[in-house]
Design an enzyme around this catalytic site. Sequence first.
Site, PDB file in Angstrom:
ATOM      1  N   LYS A   1       0.812  -1.225   0.000  1.00  0.00           N
ATOM      2  CA  LYS A   1       0.000   0.000   0.000  1.00  0.00           C
ATOM      3  C   LYS A   1       0.847   1.278   0.000  1.00  0.00           C
ATOM      4  O   LYS A   1       0.428   2.302  -0.532  1.00  0.00           O
ATOM      5  CB  LYS A   1      -0.957   0.003   1.200  1.00  0.00           C
TER       6      LYS A   1
ATOM      7  N   ASP B   1     -10.625   3.576   1.253  1.00  0.00           N
ATOM      8  CA  ASP B   1     -10.970   2.995   2.559  1.00  0.00           C
ATOM      9  C   ASP B   1     -11.810   3.944   3.424  1.00  0.00           C
ATOM     10  O   ASP B   1     -12.778   3.517   4.069  1.00  0.00           O
ATOM     11  CB  ASP B   1      -9.696   2.622   3.338  1.00  0.00           C
TER      12      ASP B   1
END
Length: 300
Positions: free
Chosen positions: A70, A111
Amino acid sequence: MINGHTQLVGLLGWPVEHSLSPAMHNAAFDALGLNWRYVPLPVPPGSVETAVRGLVALGFRGVNVTVPHKRAVMPALDSLDRTAQVLGAVNTLLVERQADGSSIVAGCNTDALGFVGALRAGGFEPGGGQNCLVVGAGGAARAVAFGLLRSSSGRIAVLNRTLEHAQALVADLGRADPAYPARLSALPLAQAPLLESAQAAGLLVNTTTLGMWPHVDASIWPEDVPVPAHLSVYDLVYNPLETRLLRQARASGANAIDGLGMLVGQGAVAFEMWTGQGPVAKVTALMRAACERVMEGQAR
Ligand code: NAP
């Protein structure tokens, strides 16, 4: 049917074989009649930049990015959206074809938006100005706290076993907007601050791994203390779906919301970015049903 017109997306991570994302995205493609496929793409650490160049060469429309890539993927990208910049983490790539035939790769983070959508679907409206408690200070906590900062006006306390990690999270997010520091605080994860803060809050979010399989008897909430009934309790853990914390919340009459909503929510936002197909609520329902089918199959 896969043919010469099939559009490809996938999941870039290491490992990826237990992910629910292929099942949920492919179910949504099928239900909406889209000739797209979502494939797992195991990429070992150290190969992520090569993998991004490969996505462009192979004509992929985008991918999700999961651990451990990420942050590592960021230098390989042409642009980053605001959430990815603030969180220092990317979970979605969008390959954008240019008029001259070249492609650029944009990094996004869905997210925070996915979490806020799941909260609303679970019956908690963050815009109501209530205070929020976020327990944990890892990567997921950053997305949750940022989602709350942007969608609400209340105060946000971050409680964590290692206080320094909560303090670092508060300092990092505080730099994103001059109004944020006054709304953020860091506290140790201990019974007194947890119970005291919970009385003055409308939302409690567990972002720690406590309660996750195989440690299913663990909970951030103490034994024998009722969860205040006015609270909404969101548990990011979705394996199992019904955690001990959520059972404690329900037993006290509090509103309990499970972690699958955030997983599905971040996926539905990515799906809409890639395909342009919404509304997200319809995609979310299809994806959630697909995840539940897989999880039921695994439990048998
Ligand atoms: P992470 O970066 O490793 O952070 C883990 C957090 O849990 C840290 O705050 C850590 O505290 C705390 N913790 C670990 N063991 C603990 C213990 N025994 N007692 C108290 N605190 C403890 O992990 P993450 O990526 O943020 O993920 C956290 C959880 O969220 C995982 O269960 C993950 O599956 C879930 N998640 C769910 C979604 C979703 O879509 N629903 C999305 C992302 C993550 P220290 O700082 O003290 O180590």
